[in-house]
Motif scaffolding. Structure first.
Motif, PDB file in Angstrom:
ATOM      1  N   PRO A   5      46.283 -33.173 -16.131  1.00 58.89           N
ATOM      2  CA  PRO A   5      45.538 -34.330 -16.653  1.00 58.89           C
ATOM      3  C   PRO A   5      44.062 -34.036 -16.888  1.00 58.89           C
ATOM      4  O   PRO A   5      43.464 -34.549 -17.845  1.00 58.89           O
ATOM      5  N   VAL A   6      43.455 -33.236 -16.023  1.00 62.01           N
ATOM      6  CA  VAL A   6      42.041 -32.866 -16.202  1.00 62.01           C
ATOM      7  C   VAL A   6      41.870 -32.070 -17.491  1.00 62.01           C
ATOM      8  O   VAL A   6      40.957 -32.327 -18.286  1.00 62.01           O
ATOM      9  N   VAL A   7      42.756 -31.099 -17.709  1.00 55.44           N
ATOM     10  CA  VAL A   7      42.679 -30.284 -18.925  1.00 55.44           C
ATOM     11  C   VAL A   7      42.868 -31.148 -20.167  1.00 55.44           C
ATOM     12  O   VAL A   7      42.202 -30.946 -21.185  1.00 55.44           O
ATOM     13  N   ALA A   8      43.739 -32.143 -20.085  1.00 52.27           N
ATOM     14  CA  ALA A   8      43.993 -33.015 -21.243  1.00 52.27           C
ATOM     15  C   ALA A   8      42.758 -33.797 -21.656  1.00 52.27           C
ATOM     16  O   ALA A   8      42.628 -34.178 -22.830  1.00 52.27           O
ATOM     17  N   LEU A   9      41.854 -34.040 -20.723  1.00 49.16           N
ATOM     18  CA  LEU A   9      40.642 -34.804 -21.030  1.00 49.16           C
ATOM     19  C   LEU A   9      39.437 -33.916 -21.329  1.00 49.16           C
ATOM     20  O   LEU A   9      38.359 -34.427 -21.631  1.00 49.16           O
ATOM     21  N   LEU A  10      39.609 -32.602 -21.265  1.00 45.02           N
ATOM     22  CA  LEU A  10      38.497 -31.698 -21.573  1.00 45.02           C
ATOM     23  C   LEU A  10      37.967 -31.840 -22.991  1.00 45.02           C
ATOM     24  O   LEU A  10      36.759 -31.684 -23.206  1.00 45.02           O
ATOM     25  N   PRO A  11      38.788 -32.124 -24.009  1.00 40.77           N
ATOM     26  CA  PRO A  11      38.214 -32.313 -25.344  1.00 40.77           C
ATOM     27  C   PRO A  11      37.168 -33.430 -25.393  1.00 40.77           C
ATOM     28  O   PRO A  11      36.203 -33.362 -26.155  1.00 40.77           O
ATOM     29  N   LEU A  12      37.346 -34.459 -24.571  1.00 37.89           N
ATOM     30  CA  LEU A  12      36.384 -35.567 -24.523  1.00 37.89           C
ATOM     31  C   LEU A  12      35.264 -35.309 -23.525  1.00 37.89           C
ATOM     32  O   LEU A  12      34.137 -35.761 -23.714  1.00 37.89           O
ATOM     33  N   HIS A  13      35.571 -34.570 -22.469  1.00 35.99           N
ATOM     34  CA  HIS A  13      34.606 -34.309 -21.396  1.00 35.99           C
ATOM     35  C   HIS A  13      34.678 -32.818 -21.055  1.00 35.99           C
ATOM     36  O   HIS A  13      35.315 -32.434 -20.064  1.00 35.99           O
ATOM     37  N   PRO A  14      34.042 -31.976 -21.847  1.00 39.50           N
ATOM     38  CA  PRO A  14      34.195 -30.525 -21.716  1.00 39.50           C
ATOM     39  C   PRO A  14      33.420 -29.935 -20.542  1.00 39.50           C
ATOM     40  O   PRO A  14      32.382 -29.295 -20.711  1.00 39.50           O
ATOM     41  N   ASP A  15      33.940 -30.141 -19.378  1.00 39.38           N
ATOM     42  CA  ASP A  15      33.302 -29.668 -18.152  1.00 39.38           C
ATOM     43  C   ASP A  15      33.579 -28.170 -17.982  1.00 39.38           C
ATOM     44  O   ASP A  15      34.730 -27.740 -17.858  1.00 39.38           O
ATOM     45  N   ARG A  16      32.528 -27.368 -17.960  1.00 43.91           N
ATOM     46  CA  ARG A  16      32.696 -25.918 -17.848  1.00 43.91           C
ATOM     47  C   ARG A  16      33.343 -25.510 -16.531  1.00 43.91           C
ATOM     48  O   ARG A  16      34.135 -24.565 -16.487  1.00 43.91           O
ATOM     49  N   GLY A  17      33.018 -26.212 -15.463  1.00 41.44           N
ATOM     50  CA  GLY A  17      33.608 -25.886 -14.177  1.00 41.44           C
ATOM     51  C   GLY A  17      35.109 -26.051 -14.175  1.00 41.44           C
ATOM     52  O   GLY A  17      35.850 -25.196 -13.677  1.00 41.44           O
ATOM     53  N   MET A  18      35.588 -27.145 -14.743  1.00 42.98           N
ATOM     54  CA  MET A  18      37.024 -27.387 -14.787  1.00 42.98           C
ATOM     55  C   MET A  18      37.724 -26.430 -15.746  1.00 42.98           C
ATOM     56  O   MET A  18      38.878 -26.065 -15.535  1.00 42.98           O
ATOM     57  N   MET A  19      37.044 -26.019 -16.811  1.00 41.44           N
ATOM     58  CA  MET A  19      37.625 -24.992 -17.683  1.00 41.44           C
ATOM     59  C   MET A  19      37.869 -23.714 -16.896  1.00 41.44           C
ATOM     60  O   MET A  19      38.926 -23.083 -16.999  1.00 41.44           O
ATOM     61  N   ALA A  20      36.883 -23.313 -16.100  1.00 39.90           N
ATOM     62  CA  ALA A  20      37.035 -22.110 -15.287  1.00 39.90           C
ATOM     63  C   ALA A  20      38.087 -22.302 -14.204  1.00 39.90           C
ATOM     64  O   ALA A  20      38.935 -21.427 -13.972  1.00 39.90           O
ATOM     65  N   PHE A  21      38.061 -23.442 -13.549  1.00 37.59           N
ATOM     66  CA  PHE A  21      38.981 -23.719 -12.439  1.00 37.59           C
ATOM     67  C   PHE A  21      40.431 -23.694 -12.902  1.00 37.59           C
ATOM     68  O   PHE A  21      41.319 -23.237 -12.171  1.00 37.59           O
ATOM     69  N   SER A  22      40.685 -24.173 -14.113  1.00 34.00           N
ATOM     70  CA  SER A  22      42.057 -24.191 -14.625  1.00 34.00           C
ATOM     71  C   SER A  22      42.612 -22.773 -14.776  1.00 34.00           C
ATOM     72  O   SER A  22      43.829 -22.577 -14.741  1.00 34.00           O
ATOM     73  N   GLY A  23      41.736 -21.795 -14.949  1.00 31.31           N
ATOM     74  CA  GLY A  23      42.174 -20.408 -14.975  1.00 31.31           C
ATOM     75  C   GLY A  23      42.259 -19.809 -13.586  1.00 31.31           C
ATOM     76  O   GLY A  23      43.204 -19.075 -13.257  1.00 31.31           O
ATOM     77  N   LEU A  24      41.293 -20.130 -12.733  1.00 34.54           N
ATOM     78  CA  LEU A  24      41.263 -19.578 -11.384  1.00 34.54           C
ATOM     79  C   LEU A  24      42.450 -20.040 -10.541  1.00 34.54           C
ATOM     80  O   LEU A  24      42.882 -19.334  -9.622  1.00 34.54           O
ATOM     81  N   LEU A  25      43.000 -21.217 -10.842  1.00 33.54           N
ATOM     82  CA  LEU A  25      44.141 -21.720 -10.081  1.00 33.54           C
ATOM     83  C   LEU A  25      45.353 -20.803 -10.161  1.00 33.54           C
ATOM     84  O   LEU A  25      46.235 -20.844  -9.293  1.00 33.54           O
ATOM     85  N   ALA A  26      45.407 -19.968 -11.193  1.00 30.09           N
ATOM     86  CA  ALA A  26      46.523 -19.030 -11.313  1.00 30.09           C
ATOM     87  C   ALA A  26      46.593 -18.088 -10.114  1.00 30.09           C
ATOM     88  O   ALA A  26      47.672 -17.583  -9.766  1.00 30.09           O
TER      89      ALA A  26
END
Length: 463
Positions: free
Chosen positions: A365-386
């Motif tokens: 859900p966080v990634v789905a809202l990135l186009p509207l709220h492009p938070d750099r931290g969450m972009m990175a976190f979505s990769g680090l979770l792997a």
């Protein structure tokens, strides 16, 4: 790179055995995603539409406004769709959740309530075939809400296979993409920002590789936000009710809706939820048995839980502290957020930070809202979770699951480092802006134009 990585992951076979190769491919895909997202966020925004979101006449203005169709948008959608098509036929091996979906769906399709009995219960003996052997925690009753059960049944009626379920998710996702595109258009943001969701490797692996139901809940939530945006509160209420009854977490947005006085939406959502839950109410208290077991015993990949448990011996006390913190966070976000989409984004981020259990797919859900709220931290976190999959190969070999502390340090430390970097950069721009003749540059943050922020502030004043 995105398509190549998806195809390679699909061909690996058992990803638990090839966890390190998976992480290399995922990391390469995420690096390509970050570069592409950086380029997209540099695109200029257009002036937002004249009406405030949720105001009368807004929908008419939005639908009559010309749509700027960049040549890049079909490429973004085409490449993302191809990556999904490559993963859909792949057998899920990172998680057994999809087999529980199919088990529940088959029961519901046969008119059996899935809540009173765990799959291993002798009462379900006639269904205990090869599917049962694929289930994780077969001694625990289902935790999934009623709308999820209906979706599971819909897939099982067609074919009780992971591919059938993932094709249903793919069909549902088209509504999410359309809703996001319309919200971007209303805000004057480039449609190419869809890339921030559509190319994200976490979404590809977790939704179309493993087939997690979180995408279905995200679809309903984003559609609800788009309908709210368009002042269609009755339909938004139906979609919001569907979201909450697919996965309960979207209920964190309720304080915001109460704060805004959206009573029609809330009443419609409540009625929708009640109607959809009615066929399952005969289970009584068993409706929440599995959920209570999950809430009491599950914990994974949570830095805050790990730190608190070092200081507090009682696991139950730690869980209660985090639960109270989650409620307080939802109330604070509901009061302070500038917009309903911002509130939804912040609520899901707080959930990721405060939940004792943080599986990678919880970030969808966080990634789905990135186009509207492009938070750099969450972009990175979505990769680090792997990185949380790193112990999977050892688990398959030994049966012991141990997540090294350094993984938590890299995941959450990386998130904190990006947030701090962004904050320092923002403060630096503000200092420079005070010295400059105009302070407009200080308004540019997270890739959004000054007039977009200003429009959101005006919208809140009108509400």
């Amino acid at each position: 790179m995105i398509v190549g990585a998806a195809g390679s992951i699909a061909l690996l076979g058992d990803l638990g055995v090839h966890a390190r190769t998976l992480l290399l491919l995922w990391g390469a895909a995420h690096a390509a995603y970050v570069v592409a997202a950086w380029r997209i966020l540099r695109l200029p925004s257009q002036a937002p539409l004249a009406y405030a979101e949720g105001a009368p006449g807004f929908l008419a203005n939005a639908e009559s406004a010309p749509t700027r169709m960049s040549p890049a948008l079909p490429i973004i959608l085409g490449m993302g769709l191809l990556a999904r098509a490559l993963l859909v036929p792949a057998t899920p091996t990172l998680s057994e959740d999809v087999y529980r979906y199919l088990w529940d769906g088959r029961l519901v399709a046969h008119g059996i309530n899935p809540y009173p009995h765990a799959p291993s219960d002798p009462a379900l003996e006639r269904f205990q075939d090869g599917l049962l052997r694929r289930l994780n925690h077969a001694d625990v009753p289902t935790i999934y809400p009623p709308v999820a059960q209906v979706l599971f049944a819909a897939a099982a009626l067609v074919s009780a296979t992971p591919a059938a379920w993932k094709l249903l998710l793919l069909a549902l996702e088209s509504a999410l993409v359309l809703a996001l595109f319309r919200m971007l258009k209303r805000r004057g943001m480039p449609g190419e920002r869809l890339l921030l969701y559509y190319w994200n490797p976490l979404v590809l692996v977790e939704s179309f590789g493993s087939g997690h139901v979180d995408l279905a809940a995200t679809v309903f939530l984003v559609v609800a936000l788009a309908l709210y945006d368009a002042n269609r509160h009755t339909r938004a209420g139906i979609a919001f009710g569907l979201a909450v009854m697919t996965k309960y977490v979207p209920a964190l947005l309720i304080p915001r809706l109460i704060r805004q006085g959206k009573w029609l939406l809330l009443v419609v959502a409540a009625v929708t939820a009640a109607v959809l839950a009615t066929p399952f109410l005969e289970a009584g208290g068993a409706l929440t048995t599995g959920l209570r077991i999950y809430a009491r015993h599950w914990q994974f990949n949570s830095a805050l839980y790990h730190l608190l448990h070092r200081a507090i011996e009682s696991e139950l006390t730690v869980r209660k502290i985090l639960a109270v913190a989650g409620v307080l966070a939802a109330l604070l976000i509901g009061w302070r957020a500038r917009s309903v989409t911002g509130a939804a984004f912040a609520c899901f981020v707080s959930f990721l930070l405060l939940s004792p259990t943080v599986f990678p797919w919880y970030a969808v859900p966080v990634v789905a809202l990135l186009p509207l709220h492009p938070d750099r931290g969450m972009m990175a976190f979505s990769g680090l979770l792997a990185l949380s999959y790193l112990p999977l190969a050892a688990y398959r070999a030994t049966g012991a699951w141990t997540l090294p502390e350094w993984v938590l340090g890299v995941e959450y430390g990386g998130l904190a480092a990006v947030w701090i970097t962004v904050l320092v950069a923002r403060l630096g721009r503000r200092v420079l802006a005070r010295r400059a003749p105009s302070g407009a540059d200080a308004r540019v943050d997270q890739g959004e134009d000054p007039h977009v922020e200003k429009a959101e502030e005006i919208q809140n004043e009108k509400r």
